[in-house]
Design a protein around this motif. Sequence first.
Motif, PDB file in Angstrom:
ATOM      1  N   UNK A 108      39.235  19.813  23.455  1.00 22.86           N
ATOM      2  CA  UNK A 108      38.651  19.098  24.599  1.00 22.86           C
ATOM      3  C   UNK A 108      39.660  18.778  25.701  1.00 22.86           C
ATOM      4  N   UNK A 109      40.949  18.747  25.377  1.00 21.30           N
ATOM      5  CA  UNK A 109      41.952  18.412  26.402  1.00 21.30           C
ATOM      6  C   UNK A 109      42.416  19.634  27.190  1.00 21.30           C
ATOM      7  N   UNK A 110      41.924  20.813  26.835  1.00 19.08           N
ATOM      8  CA  UNK A 110      42.298  22.012  27.575  1.00 19.08           C
ATOM      9  C   UNK A 110      41.337  22.237  28.736  1.00 19.08           C
ATOM     10  N   UNK A 111      41.864  22.785  29.803  1.00 20.24           N
ATOM     11  CA  UNK A 111      41.060  23.161  30.982  1.00 20.24           C
ATOM     12  C   UNK A 111      40.268  21.989  31.554  1.00 20.24           C
ATOM     13  N   UNK A 112      40.871  20.816  31.630  1.00 17.64           N
ATOM     14  CA  UNK A 112      40.214  19.667  32.244  1.00 17.64           C
ATOM     15  C   UNK A 112      40.320  19.831  33.758  1.00 17.64           C
ATOM     16  N   UNK A 113      39.158  19.830  34.408  1.00 12.96           N
ATOM     17  CA  UNK A 113      39.143  19.958  35.863  1.00 12.96           C
ATOM     18  C   UNK A 113      38.207  18.898  36.419  1.00 12.96           C
ATOM     19  N   UNK A 114      38.734  18.083  37.304  1.00 13.84           N
ATOM     20  CA  UNK A 114      37.926  17.025  37.908  1.00 13.84           C
ATOM     21  C   UNK A 114      37.029  17.579  39.018  1.00 13.84           C
ATOM     22  N   UNK A 115      37.530  18.628  39.701  1.00 12.40           N
ATOM     23  CA  UNK A 115      36.710  19.270  40.729  1.00 12.40           C
ATOM     24  C   UNK A 115      37.026  20.761  40.731  1.00 12.40           C
ATOM     25  N   UNK A 116      36.136  21.548  41.290  1.00 11.09           N
ATOM     26  CA  UNK A 116      36.291  23.001  41.294  1.00 11.09           C
ATOM     27  C   UNK A 116      37.408  23.417  42.249  1.00 11.09           C
ATOM     28  N   UNK A 117      37.973  24.596  41.965  1.00 10.04           N
ATOM     29  CA  UNK A 117      38.944  25.175  42.892  1.00 10.04           C
ATOM     30  C   UNK A 117      38.211  25.627  44.135  1.00 10.04           C
ATOM     31  N   UNK A 118      38.895  25.635  45.261  1.00  4.85           N
ATOM     32  CA  UNK A 118      38.208  25.950  46.518  1.00  4.85           C
ATOM     33  C   UNK A 118      38.128  27.451  46.784  1.00  4.85           C
ATOM     34  N   UNK A 119      38.619  28.298  45.867  1.00 10.51           N
ATOM     35  CA  UNK A 119      38.489  29.747  46.044  1.00 10.51           C
ATOM     36  C   UNK A 119      37.583  30.307  44.950  1.00 10.51           C
ATOM     37  N   UNK A 120      37.043  31.470  45.230  1.00  9.57           N
ATOM     38  CA  UNK A 120      36.211  32.164  44.241  1.00  9.57           C
ATOM     39  C   UNK A 120      35.016  31.340  43.820  1.00  9.57           C
ATOM     40  N   UNK A 121      34.697  31.382  42.516  1.00  4.82           N
ATOM     41  CA  UNK A 121      33.552  30.637  41.996  1.00  4.82           C
ATOM     42  C   UNK A 121      33.935  29.212  41.606  1.00  4.82           C
ATOM     43  N   UNK A 122      35.186  28.826  41.805  1.00  8.33           N
ATOM     44  CA  UNK A 122      35.629  27.471  41.512  1.00  8.33           C
ATOM     45  C   UNK A 122      36.085  27.266  40.088  1.00  8.33           C
ATOM     46  N   UNK A 123      35.882  28.271  39.228  1.00  6.12           N
ATOM     47  CA  UNK A 123      36.229  28.149  37.824  1.00  6.12           C
ATOM     48  C   UNK A 123      37.598  28.747  37.514  1.00  6.12           C
ATOM     49  N   UNK A 124      38.003  29.745  38.253  1.00  2.00           N
ATOM     50  CA  UNK A 124      39.218  30.487  37.938  1.00  2.00           C
ATOM     51  C   UNK A 124      40.424  29.925  38.683  1.00  2.00           C
ATOM     52  N   UNK A 125      41.526  29.771  37.926  1.00  2.00           N
ATOM     53  CA  UNK A 125      42.762  29.289  38.534  1.00  2.00           C
ATOM     54  C   UNK A 125      43.386  30.392  39.372  1.00  2.00           C
ATOM     55  N   UNK A 126      44.493  30.092  39.998  1.00  2.00           N
ATOM     56  CA  UNK A 126      45.162  31.070  40.845  1.00  2.00           C
ATOM     57  C   UNK A 126      45.705  32.238  40.017  1.00  2.00           C
ATOM     58  N   UNK A 127      46.156  31.983  38.804  1.00  2.00           N
ATOM     59  CA  UNK A 127      46.707  33.024  37.938  1.00  2.00           C
ATOM     60  C   UNK A 127      45.740  33.329  36.794  1.00  2.00           C
ATOM     61  N   UNK A 128      44.490  33.572  37.120  1.00  2.00           N
ATOM     62  CA  UNK A 128      43.455  33.768  36.125  1.00  2.00           C
ATOM     63  C   UNK A 128      43.573  35.140  35.485  1.00  2.00           C
ATOM     64  N   UNK A 129      43.330  35.195  34.180  1.00  2.00           N
ATOM     65  CA  UNK A 129      43.307  36.448  33.442  1.00  2.00           C
ATOM     66  C   UNK A 129      42.078  36.399  32.555  1.00  2.00           C
ATOM     67  N   UNK A 130      41.120  37.303  32.789  1.00  2.00           N
ATOM     68  CA  UNK A 130      39.869  37.281  32.035  1.00  2.00           C
ATOM     69  C   UNK A 130      40.074  37.508  30.542  1.00  2.00           C
ATOM     70  N   UNK A 131      41.140  38.199  30.186  1.00  2.00           N
ATOM     71  CA  UNK A 131      41.384  38.457  28.761  1.00  2.00           C
ATOM     72  C   UNK A 131      41.967  37.252  28.051  1.00  2.00           C
ATOM     73  N   UNK A 132      42.766  36.473  28.756  1.00  2.00           N
ATOM     74  CA  UNK A 132      43.481  35.363  28.100  1.00  2.00           C
ATOM     75  C   UNK A 132      42.835  34.012  28.331  1.00  2.00           C
ATOM     76  N   UNK A 133      42.153  33.834  29.449  1.00  2.00           N
ATOM     77  CA  UNK A 133      41.596  32.525  29.778  1.00  2.00           C
ATOM     78  C   UNK A 133      40.121  32.457  29.407  1.00  2.00           C
ATOM     79  N   UNK A 134      39.723  31.333  28.903  1.00  2.00           N
ATOM     80  CA  UNK A 134      38.317  31.136  28.528  1.00  2.00           C
ATOM     81  C   UNK A 134      37.579  30.493  29.700  1.00  2.00           C
ATOM     82  N   UNK A 135      36.337  30.874  29.845  1.00  2.00           N
ATOM     83  CA  UNK A 135      35.528  30.290  30.921  1.00  2.00           C
ATOM     84  C   UNK A 135      35.084  28.880  30.520  1.00  2.00           C
ATOM     85  N   UNK A 136      34.914  28.073  31.507  1.00  2.00           N
ATOM     86  CA  UNK A 136      34.450  26.697  31.289  1.00  2.00           C
ATOM     87  C   UNK A 136      32.965  26.725  30.898  1.00  2.00           C
ATOM     88  N   UNK A 137      32.612  25.946  29.924  1.00  2.00           N
ATOM     89  CA  UNK A 137      31.208  25.936  29.468  1.00  2.00           C
ATOM     90  C   UNK A 137      30.356  25.024  30.329  1.00  2.00           C
TER      91      UNK A 137
END
Length: 137
Positions: A108-137
Amino acid sequence: MSSILRTAHIVRQSGAARVTARNISRRSYHQIYDGNVARGKKFVDEQKAIHHHAASTAGMWYKVSLYLALPLVTVSLIRSFKQETEHIAHIKHHASEEEPEDLAPEFPYQNIRRKDFFWGDGDKTLFWNDLANAHRA
């Protein structure tokens, strides 16, 4: 009063007097060697030797950089590129076969985001990797 003290005293004065300080130090410097030609020649020879040594040393380091460092960096780049390519292929191969229990647990302490990122769909960080990073539920 020695030339160094005279120069230091004048340098403390206003900016216009600094030009005078430089002229006095040059004059004092030349007065030392004008009377003794052998001493002046020795000084000039030492300066030429220093210049020659500096030029040869700079040339050596230029050659070391060009012929040794640049090829080593290139070989390291190629090697790391190959390893990363193999690693990505391995991850893609096992991503399709993995069961949900084989995946890393989501805490539960991983990927805590208070607000969405202002680029893309708001879920992906700047150094996002679809293979390594899990999407927010």
